[in-house]
Scaffold this active site. Structure first.
Site, PDB file in Angstrom:
ATOM      1  N   HIS A  33       0.847  -1.193   0.000  1.00  0.00           N
ATOM      2  CA  HIS A  33       0.000   0.000   0.000  1.00  0.00           C
ATOM      3  C   HIS A  33       0.885   1.247   0.000  1.00  0.00           C
ATOM      4  O   HIS A  33       2.096   1.162   0.182  1.00  0.00           O
ATOM      5  CB  HIS A  33      -0.810   0.084   1.303  1.00  0.00           C
ATOM      6  CG  HIS A  33      -1.677  -1.075   1.614  1.00  0.00           C
ATOM      7  ND1 HIS A  33      -3.021  -1.094   1.344  1.00  0.00           N
ATOM      8  CD2 HIS A  33      -1.416  -2.254   2.247  1.00  0.00           C
ATOM      9  CE1 HIS A  33      -3.556  -2.218   1.782  1.00  0.00           C
ATOM     10  NE2 HIS A  33      -2.603  -2.947   2.323  1.00  0.00           N
ATOM     11  N   GLU A 115       2.439  -0.745   4.433  1.00  0.00           N
ATOM     12  CA  GLU A 115       2.231   0.614   3.933  1.00  0.00           C
ATOM     13  C   GLU A 115       3.587   1.266   3.694  1.00  0.00           C
ATOM     14  O   GLU A 115       4.469   1.207   4.550  1.00  0.00           O
ATOM     15  CB  GLU A 115       1.467   1.457   4.959  1.00  0.00           C
ATOM     16  CG  GLU A 115       0.061   0.991   5.233  1.00  0.00           C
ATOM     17  CD  GLU A 115      -0.974   1.528   4.263  1.00  0.00           C
ATOM     18  OE1 GLU A 115      -0.593   2.281   3.332  1.00  0.00           O
ATOM     19  OE2 GLU A 115      -2.158   1.193   4.439  1.00  0.00           O
ATOM     20  N   HIS A 154      -2.420  -2.987  -3.414  1.00  0.00           N
ATOM     21  CA  HIS A 154      -3.805  -2.781  -2.972  1.00  0.00           C
ATOM     22  C   HIS A 154      -4.722  -2.654  -4.189  1.00  0.00           C
ATOM     23  O   HIS A 154      -5.851  -3.138  -4.188  1.00  0.00           O
ATOM     24  CB  HIS A 154      -3.867  -1.535  -2.094  1.00  0.00           C
ATOM     25  CG  HIS A 154      -5.072  -1.456  -1.223  1.00  0.00           C
ATOM     26  ND1 HIS A 154      -5.358  -0.350  -0.467  1.00  0.00           N
ATOM     27  CD2 HIS A 154      -6.082  -2.321  -0.978  1.00  0.00           C
ATOM     28  CE1 HIS A 154      -6.478  -0.546   0.198  1.00  0.00           C
ATOM     29  NE2 HIS A 154      -6.945  -1.735  -0.097  1.00  0.00           N
ATOM     30  N   ASP A 164      -3.228   2.309  -5.104  1.00  0.00           N
ATOM     31  CA  ASP A 164      -1.891   2.194  -4.518  1.00  0.00           C
ATOM     32  C   ASP A 164      -1.317   0.779  -4.670  1.00  0.00           C
ATOM     33  O   ASP A 164      -2.085  -0.170  -4.761  1.00  0.00           O
ATOM     34  CB  ASP A 164      -1.904   2.631  -3.042  1.00  0.00           C
ATOM     35  CG  ASP A 164      -2.894   1.895  -2.151  1.00  0.00           C
ATOM     36  OD1 ASP A 164      -4.047   1.693  -2.547  1.00  0.00           O
ATOM     37  OD2 ASP A 164      -2.495   1.514  -1.044  1.00  0.00           O
TER      38      ASP A 164
END
Length: 178
Positions: A33, A115, A154, A164
């Site tokens: 992400h 992330e 993602h 993303d």
């Protein structure tokens, strides 16, 4: 890297309340992400606050849409390469939302979410790639069902909702290194 109960020893541990138990599902997917709060601004404390449920949504007008949101990821890799872990990889973090991988829905049940501090178009730092590659290799040793073909963005598991990690992410560089 060393692991204990789903926690990676090189990551700074910041506990998120936004997780629960996995439903007897083997961890078999890694989801990449990106995130920045506010959008396009880096190095601020707001991502951690969001994942910990303590974000003051009055700080920035763009945070209004985040009011009451319960979201987390297993890891965040900051621009300087710092790795932060919010949820044990043995638990279900809330990062994927409505999602599907190979006709299987609810990807949070069987995935690990990483992330990267960034945006779809900002590109990512060399330190982020170095740490992401090392972390991915280590995750694959602990969770061997995460084969290269089961590492996705993602955008791959929620294509109608998400973009993303975006065009700024160098998939070829990343996948060639793992």
């Amino acid at each position: 890297m060393q692991w204990q109960h789903g926690w990676c020893n090189v990551a700074r541990k910041v506990l998120s309340p936004h997780f629960n138990q996995r439903p007897n599902a083997e961890v078999s997917v890694l989801v990449i992400h990106n995130i920045s709060l506010p959008a396009g601004q880096f190095g601020l404390p707001y991502i951690e606050a969001l994942f910990c449920g303590s974000l003051d949504c009055q700080i920035d007008a763009s945070f209004a849409e985040l009011e009451g949101l319960q979201v987390s990821a297993h890891f965040l890799i900051r621009r300087d390469g710092e790795i932060v872990q919010f949820v044990s990889c043995d638990e279900r973090a809330w990062h994927a939302g409505v999602s599907q991988f190979l006709e299987r829905s609810n990807c949070n049940d069987f995935s690990i979410g990483i992330e990267l501090e960034g945006t779809d178009t900002s590109g990512y730092t060399d330190m982020q790639y170095q740490q992401l590659i090392a972390l991915t290799r280590s995750i694959q040793q602990v969770y061997p069902a995460i084969e290269r073909s089961r590492i996705v963005g993602h955008s791959d598991i929620a294509p109608q909702r998400k973009t993303d990690p975006g065009v700024g992410f160098d998939w070829q560089r990343y996948l060639a290194a793992i």
